[in-house]
Design an enzyme around this catalytic site. Structure first.
Site, PDB file in Angstrom:
ATOM      1  N   SER A 106     -23.485  44.572  11.450  1.00 53.82           N
ATOM      2  CA  SER A 106     -24.776  45.295  10.703  1.00 53.82           C
ATOM      3  C   SER A 106     -24.880  44.385  10.253  1.00 53.82           C
ATOM      4  O   SER A 106     -26.494  43.971  10.249  1.00 53.82           O
ATOM      5  CB  SER A 106     -24.518  46.032  10.876  1.00 53.82           C
ATOM      6  OG  SER A 106     -23.307  46.218   9.326  1.00 53.82           O
ATOM      7  N   GLY A 150     -17.966  51.060  -1.052  1.00 53.78           N
ATOM      8  CA  GLY A 150     -19.022  51.251  -0.753  1.00 53.78           C
ATOM      9  C   GLY A 150     -19.586  52.485  -1.158  1.00 53.78           C
ATOM     10  O   GLY A 150     -20.595  53.367  -1.222  1.00 53.78           O
ATOM     11  N   ASP A 170     -20.854  53.265   7.083  1.00 54.89           N
ATOM     12  CA  ASP A 170     -20.386  52.875   8.262  1.00 54.89           C
ATOM     13  C   ASP A 170     -18.619  52.326   8.122  1.00 54.89           C
ATOM     14  O   ASP A 170     -18.468  51.577   8.218  1.00 54.89           O
ATOM     15  CB  ASP A 170     -20.922  52.151   9.121  1.00 54.89           C
ATOM     16  CG  ASP A 170     -20.398  51.715  10.511  1.00 54.89           C
ATOM     17  OD1 ASP A 170     -19.886  52.159  11.285  1.00 54.89           O
ATOM     18  OD2 ASP A 170     -20.112  49.470  10.928  1.00 54.89           O
TER      19      ASP A 170
HETATM   20  N1  SAM Z   1     -20.563  47.964   9.186  1.00 55.67           N
HETATM   21  C1  SAM Z   1     -20.169  46.653  10.281  1.00 55.67           C
HETATM   22  C2  SAM Z   1     -20.639  46.008  12.138  1.00 55.67           C
HETATM   23  O1  SAM Z   1     -21.498  47.448  12.169  1.00 55.67           O
HETATM   24  O2  SAM Z   1     -21.074  45.573  11.984  1.00 55.67           O
HETATM   25  C3  SAM Z   1     -18.648  46.976  10.736  1.00 55.67           C
HETATM   26  C4  SAM Z   1     -18.071  47.549   9.625  1.00 55.67           C
HETATM   27  S1  SAM Z   1     -16.294  48.724   9.432  1.00 55.67           S
HETATM   28  C5  SAM Z   1     -16.590  49.779  10.803  1.00 55.67           C
HETATM   29  C6  SAM Z   1     -15.710  49.154   8.015  1.00 55.67           C
HETATM   30  C7  SAM Z   1     -15.421  48.572   7.404  1.00 55.67           C
HETATM   31  O3  SAM Z   1     -15.561  48.847   6.209  1.00 55.67           O
HETATM   32  C8  SAM Z   1     -14.193  47.046   7.249  1.00 55.67           C
HETATM   33  O4  SAM Z   1     -14.294  45.875   7.036  1.00 55.67           O
HETATM   34  C9  SAM Z   1     -13.570  47.459   6.253  1.00 55.67           C
HETATM   35  O5  SAM Z   1     -12.726  46.162   5.704  1.00 55.67           O
HETATM   36  C10 SAM Z   1     -14.410  47.663   4.837  1.00 55.67           C
HETATM   37  N2  SAM Z   1     -14.607  49.214   3.869  1.00 55.67           N
HETATM   38  C11 SAM Z   1     -13.615  49.880   4.330  1.00 55.67           C
HETATM   39  N3  SAM Z   1     -13.296  50.849   3.391  1.00 55.67           N
HETATM   40  C12 SAM Z   1     -14.146  50.685   2.801  1.00 55.67           C
HETATM   41  C13 SAM Z   1     -14.563  50.881   1.385  1.00 55.67           C
HETATM   42  N4  SAM Z   1     -13.973  51.746   0.344  1.00 55.67           N
HETATM   43  N5  SAM Z   1     -16.144  50.178   0.606  1.00 55.67           N
HETATM   44  C14 SAM Z   1     -16.484  49.402   1.702  1.00 55.67           C
HETATM   45  N6  SAM Z   1     -16.015  48.890   2.751  1.00 55.67           N
HETATM   46  C15 SAM Z   1     -15.194  49.367   2.994  1.00 55.67           C
END
Ligand code: SAM
Length: 290
Positions: A106, A150, A170
């Site tokens: 993304s 996030g 996401d």
């Molecule tokens: N949005 C990305 C895309 O579409 O290419 C994919 C994201 S993936 C579904 C979720 C990501 O959130 C992972 O890389 C994970 O390490 C990260 N993550 C997990 N908990 C998080 C948090 N509390 N805050 C930020 N990132 C987090």
């Protein structure tokens, strides 16, 4: 944090999510005024589809693999092709030699679509992933990579100083209660920035869970909530990722009609069997009288 998006990059859920993201960003570009995209769970930005993780699951073959194959065979209708063009361009850009080896996540897709005046804030909590993302955008003054939870950014970074923009949320859905966190996060951010557009991804696994989610969203009283879902198969007896969903708050007025063109096409390409289907509905909308 065990979730690694590299196993799932380019799968059907990524395709649908990223196509929606591209349509929202394209709409924001219709006005000259700058905007900011805040990507709260950004991942690493660029994925190697032949790398160990992606290779292990092969999920991308049922996602972007099918889309590119159909495009190359000229099987996608012109109207859908036109709407897919910005997304496909980003995919082609990360594969300069042709073929399909890499896939843009993304933040990289968003970056590809931004104009000079627009900005991206990309948050990622996993230290190694955040470091990879920071390397990817090193020296790029339009992108700010932040190693941070996030969910916190929904309070700390909203509203953006541009006062226009999209908040993409996401999360990995590896913990209990992620649906409730989405609703709570949305309410918090919306209070601070009611004019923003919000896109929240969620998995379609258990009907009961998504129905409860929709009910909670309706109860927030937020005026414009669109729900987009695409299922690649009929509901499985045991919880399994049967479909992908996106909640869009304050959607561009063009999004509904664009989805009516794109979703039939994507369902045909990504669906695994007869039970595949799609829906676009207003949880609360302008036509809502409740
Ligand atoms: N949005 C990305 C895309 O579409 O290419 C994919 C994201 S993936 C579904 C979720 C990501 O959130 C992972 O890389 C994970 O390490 C990260 N993550 C997990 N908990 C998080 C948090 N509390 N805050 C930020 N990132 C987090």
């Amino acid at each position: 944090m065990n979730y690694r998006h590299a196993y799932h990059a380019g799968n059907f859920a990524d395709v649908v999510k990223h196509v929606i993201l591209s349509r929202i960003v394209e709409y924001l570009k219709r006005k000259e005024q700058a905007f900011r995209v805040i990507d709260t769970h950004a991942g690493i930005g660029l994925y190697d589809l032949r790398g160990t993780e992606a290779d292990k699951t092969g999920e991308w073959t049922g996602g972007i693999g099918r889309v590119i194959d159909a495009v190359q065979k000229g099987q996608v209708e012109p109207q859908a092709m036109e709407l897919l063009a910005p997304y496909l361009e980003a995919v082609h850009t990360v594969n300069p030699k042709g073929g399909l080896r890499h896939y843009p996540g993304s933040p990289l897709l968003t970056r590809h679509l931004l104009r000079k005046q627009d900005r991206l804030s990309a948050l990622e909590l996993h230290p190694q992933d955040a470091a990879k993302l920071a390397r990817l955008f090193a020296g790029d003054i339009q992108v700010r990579v932040i190693e941070l939870d996030g969910w916190l950014s929904l309070g700390a970074h909203v509203p953006p100083k541009e006062k226009r923009g999209l908040i993409l949320v996401d999360p990995p859905f590896e913990k209990e209660g992620e649906f409730d966190r989405l609703v709570d996060g949305l309410v918090k951010a919306y209070r601070r920035f009611p004019g923003g557009t919000y896109a929240f991804w969620y998995p379609v696994k258990e009907r009961k869970e998504t129905e409860r989610f929709s009910k909670r969203l309706r109860e927030t009283g937020i005026a414009k909530i669109m729900q987009i879902e695409l299922a690649i198969r009929a509901p499985s007896p045991d919880p399994r990722l049967d479909g992908t969903g996106m909640i869009v708050i304050n959607p561009p007025y063009t999004l509904e009609s664009e989805m009516q063109i794109l979703l039939p096409c994507l369902t045909k390409l990504l669906g695994e069997e007869k039970g595949s289907n799609f829906s676009v509905q207003w949880i609360r909308g302008e036509t809502d009288r409740t």
